[in-house]
Motif scaffolding. Structure first.
Motif, PDB file in Angstrom:
ATOM      1  N   THR A   2       8.431   3.073   4.098  1.00 26.74           N
ATOM      2  CA  THR A   2       7.702   4.096   3.362  1.00 26.74           C
ATOM      3  C   THR A   2       7.228   3.533   2.040  1.00 26.74           C
ATOM      4  OG1 THR A   2       9.591   4.979   2.167  1.00 26.74           O
ATOM      5  CG2 THR A   2       9.143   5.926   4.362  1.00 26.74           C
ATOM      6  N   ARG A   3       6.225   4.170   1.475  1.00 25.57           N
ATOM      7  CA  ARG A   3       5.697   3.703   0.193  1.00 25.57           C
ATOM      8  C   ARG A   3       6.756   3.729  -0.893  1.00 25.57           C
ATOM      9  NH1 ARG A   3       0.776   7.377   1.184  1.00 25.57           N
ATOM     10  NH2 ARG A   3      -0.312   6.121   2.695  1.00 25.57           N
ATOM     11  N   ALA A  53       8.925  13.969 -12.735  1.00 22.70           N
ATOM     12  CA  ALA A  53       7.596  13.812 -12.153  1.00 22.70           C
ATOM     13  C   ALA A  53       6.969  15.184 -11.995  1.00 22.70           C
ATOM     14  CB  ALA A  53       7.681  13.099 -10.807  1.00 22.70           C
ATOM     15  N   GLY A  54       5.713  15.294 -12.384  1.00 20.71           N
ATOM     16  CA  GLY A  54       5.008  16.569 -12.318  1.00 20.71           C
ATOM     17  C   GLY A  54       3.960  16.595 -11.221  1.00 20.71           C
ATOM     18  N   GLU A  55       2.779  17.099 -11.560  1.00 22.94           N
ATOM     19  CA  GLU A  55       1.721  17.272 -10.580  1.00 22.94           C
ATOM     20  C   GLU A  55       1.189  15.933 -10.051  1.00 22.94           C
ATOM     21  OE1 GLU A  55      -2.323  18.346 -12.028  1.00 22.94           O
ATOM     22  OE2 GLU A  55      -1.386  18.308 -14.001  1.00 22.94           O
ATOM     23  N   ARG A  56       0.691  15.970  -8.814  1.00 22.30           N
ATOM     24  CA  ARG A  56       0.102  14.777  -8.210  1.00 22.30           C
ATOM     25  C   ARG A  56      -1.239  14.521  -8.879  1.00 22.30           C
ATOM     26  NH1 ARG A  56      -2.831  12.365  -3.994  1.00 22.30           N
ATOM     27  NH2 ARG A  56      -1.615  10.864  -2.809  1.00 22.30           N
ATOM     28  N   LEU A  57      -1.430  13.279  -9.335  1.00 18.91           N
ATOM     29  CA  LEU A  57      -2.662  12.897 -10.018  1.00 18.91           C
ATOM     30  C   LEU A  57      -3.663  12.216  -9.099  1.00 18.91           C
ATOM     31  CD1 LEU A  57      -1.044  11.365 -13.224  1.00 18.91           C
ATOM     32  CD2 LEU A  57      -2.064  13.647 -12.970  1.00 18.91           C
ATOM     33  N   GLY A  58      -3.177  11.578  -8.063  1.00 22.92           N
ATOM     34  CA  GLY A  58      -4.056  10.830  -7.166  1.00 22.92           C
ATOM     35  C   GLY A  58      -3.289   9.728  -6.470  1.00 22.92           C
ATOM     36  N   THR A  59      -4.008   8.644  -6.148  1.00 27.35           N
ATOM     37  CA  THR A  59      -3.428   7.530  -5.407  1.00 27.35           C
ATOM     38  C   THR A  59      -3.414   6.276  -6.269  1.00 27.35           C
ATOM     39  OG1 THR A  59      -4.224   8.471  -3.331  1.00 27.35           O
ATOM     40  CG2 THR A  59      -3.632   6.141  -3.308  1.00 27.35           C
ATOM     41  N   ALA A  60      -2.257   5.633  -6.327  1.00 30.52           N
ATOM     42  CA  ALA A  60      -2.100   4.371  -7.048  1.00 30.52           C
ATOM     43  C   ALA A  60      -2.067   3.233  -6.029  1.00 30.52           C
ATOM     44  CB  ALA A  60      -0.814   4.382  -7.856  1.00 30.52           C
ATOM     45  N   VAL A  76       4.357  -9.706  -0.780  1.00 27.16           N
ATOM     46  CA  VAL A  76       4.299  -8.249  -0.714  1.00 27.16           C
ATOM     47  C   VAL A  76       2.836  -7.872  -0.512  1.00 27.16           C
ATOM     48  CG1 VAL A  76       4.694  -6.104  -1.969  1.00 27.16           C
ATOM     49  CG2 VAL A  76       6.304  -8.001  -2.222  1.00 27.16           C
ATOM     50  N   PRO A  77       2.496  -7.190   0.589  1.00 32.10           N
ATOM     51  CA  PRO A  77       1.097  -6.826   0.826  1.00 32.10           C
ATOM     52  C   PRO A  77       0.656  -5.663  -0.059  1.00 32.10           C
ATOM     53  CG  PRO A  77       2.483  -5.895   2.525  1.00 32.10           C
ATOM     54  CD  PRO A  77       3.377  -6.733   1.650  1.00 32.10           C
ATOM     55  N   GLU A  78      -0.645  -5.573  -0.300  1.00 35.73           N
ATOM     56  CA  GLU A  78      -1.177  -4.434  -1.058  1.00 35.73           C
ATOM     57  C   GLU A  78      -0.919  -3.153  -0.279  1.00 35.73           C
ATOM     58  OE1 GLU A  78      -5.543  -2.957  -2.020  1.00 35.73           O
ATOM     59  OE2 GLU A  78      -4.986  -4.699  -3.234  1.00 35.73           O
ATOM     60  N   ASP A  79      -0.649  -2.089  -1.007  1.00 28.85           N
ATOM     61  CA  ASP A  79      -0.382  -0.797  -0.386  1.00 28.85           C
ATOM     62  C   ASP A  79      -0.829   0.291  -1.363  1.00 28.85           C
ATOM     63  OD1 ASP A  79       0.488   1.050   1.483  1.00 28.85           O
ATOM     64  OD2 ASP A  79       2.627   0.639   1.216  1.00 28.85           O
ATOM     65  N   THR A  80      -0.758   1.525  -0.935  1.00 31.35           N
ATOM     66  CA  THR A  80      -1.066   2.651  -1.821  1.00 31.35           C
ATOM     67  C   THR A  80       0.103   3.625  -1.803  1.00 31.35           C
ATOM     68  OG1 THR A  80      -2.197   3.859  -0.058  1.00 31.35           O
ATOM     69  CG2 THR A  80      -3.570   2.476  -1.501  1.00 31.35           C
ATOM     70  N   THR A  81       0.179   4.425  -2.839  1.00 29.24           N
ATOM     71  CA  THR A  81       1.227   5.431  -2.954  1.00 29.24           C
ATOM     72  C   THR A  81       0.719   6.548  -3.862  1.00 29.24           C
ATOM     73  OG1 THR A  81       3.595   5.773  -3.406  1.00 29.24           O
ATOM     74  CG2 THR A  81       2.378   4.329  -4.926  1.00 29.24           C
ATOM     75  N   ALA A  82       1.368   7.669  -3.823  1.00 27.51           N
ATOM     76  CA  ALA A  82       0.977   8.799  -4.672  1.00 27.51           C
ATOM     77  C   ALA A  82       1.372   8.530  -6.122  1.00 27.51           C
ATOM     78  CB  ALA A  82       1.646  10.080  -4.182  1.00 27.51           C
ATOM     79  N   ALA A  83       0.524   8.977  -7.038  1.00 27.64           N
ATOM     80  CA  ALA A  83       0.808   8.886  -8.470  1.00 27.64           C
ATOM     81  C   ALA A  83       0.997  10.302  -9.002  1.00 27.64           C
ATOM     82  CB  ALA A  83      -0.335   8.201  -9.202  1.00 27.64           C
ATOM     83  N   TYR A  84       2.028  10.487  -9.825  1.00 26.92           N
ATOM     84  CA  TYR A  84       2.359  11.798 -10.387  1.00 26.92           C
ATOM     85  C   TYR A  84       2.384  11.722 -11.907  1.00 26.92           C
ATOM     86  CZ  TYR A  84       3.964  12.592  -5.631  1.00 26.92           C
ATOM     87  OH  TYR A  84       4.027  12.676  -4.262  1.00 26.92           O
ATOM     88  N   ALA A  96       4.491   8.309 -12.509  1.00 30.19           N
ATOM     89  CA  ALA A  96       5.558   8.152 -11.532  1.00 30.19           C
ATOM     90  C   ALA A  96       4.886   7.919 -10.189  1.00 30.19           C
ATOM     91  CB  ALA A  96       6.429   9.395 -11.493  1.00 30.19           C
ATOM     92  N   VAL A  97       5.440   7.032  -9.375  1.00 30.07           N
ATOM     93  CA  VAL A  97       4.840   6.739  -8.075  1.00 30.07           C
ATOM     94  C   VAL A  97       5.879   6.845  -6.970  1.00 30.07           C
ATOM     95  CG1 VAL A  97       3.018   5.265  -9.020  1.00 30.07           C
ATOM     96  CG2 VAL A  97       5.168   4.232  -8.311  1.00 30.07           C
ATOM     97  N   GLY A  98       5.430   7.313  -5.812  1.00 32.87           N
ATOM     98  CA  GLY A  98       6.298   7.438  -4.652  1.00 32.87           C
ATOM     99  C   GLY A  98       5.738   8.432  -3.666  1.00 32.87           C
ATOM    100  N   ASP A  99       6.450   8.629  -2.564  1.00 36.16           N
ATOM    101  CA  ASP A  99       5.997   9.542  -1.520  1.00 36.16           C
ATOM    102  C   ASP A  99       6.075  10.998  -1.959  1.00 36.16           C
ATOM    103  OD1 ASP A  99       5.409   7.479   0.216  1.00 36.16           O
ATOM    104  OD2 ASP A  99       7.360   7.535   1.201  1.00 36.16           O
ATOM    105  N   THR A 100       7.072  11.339  -2.778  1.00 34.77           N
ATOM    106  CA  THR A 100       7.238  12.707  -3.278  1.00 34.77           C
ATOM    107  C   THR A 100       7.650  12.631  -4.748  1.00 34.77           C
ATOM    108  OG1 THR A 100       9.612  12.877  -2.828  1.00 34.77           O
ATOM    109  CG2 THR A 100       8.108  13.452  -1.005  1.00 34.77           C
TER     110      THR A 100
END
Length: 111
Positions: A2-3, A53-60, A76-84, A96-100
């Protein structure tokens, strides 16, 4: 993987190895491990856990990384994750970054 686990793994590797790597001429070069990009800024894992961590801002974007080319290790390959958002902090300083939000890790802008 997982991210959130990828980001956490990279953060642990940064903490274990430090944020620099020796170069052939005896100097040091900044490590790319753990670098996350969001809105044109680069962030590094802070290791702090006292944040909310608060509201989701987008994708990092989690940067691809191979600090030691030719060592036979898989980069480590490039990946994306949620940014909060981080409560009480400007996103130009920290996200803050992560799945939730509950699993997110604090990242502070690279200076």
């Amino acid at each position: 993987m997982t991210r959130a686990r990828l980001v956490m793994t990279v953060a642990v590797l940064v903490a274990a190895a430090g944020c620099t790597a020796d170069t052939a001429d005896g100097g040091s070069a900044a490590s790319c491990a753990g670098v996350v990009s969001f809105e044109g800024r680069r962030y590094l894992p802070s290791g702090r856990t006292d944040f909310t961590a608060g509201e989701r801002l987008g994708t990092a974007t989690v940067a691809a990384c191979d600090d030691t080319p030719g060592d036979g290790e898989v980069a480590v390959p490039e990946d994306t994750t949620a940014a909060y958002a981080v409560e009480g902090r400007d996103r130009a300083e920290a996200v803050a970054v992560g799945d939730t939000p509950a699993e997110a890790r604090l990242m502070e802008v690279q200076r």
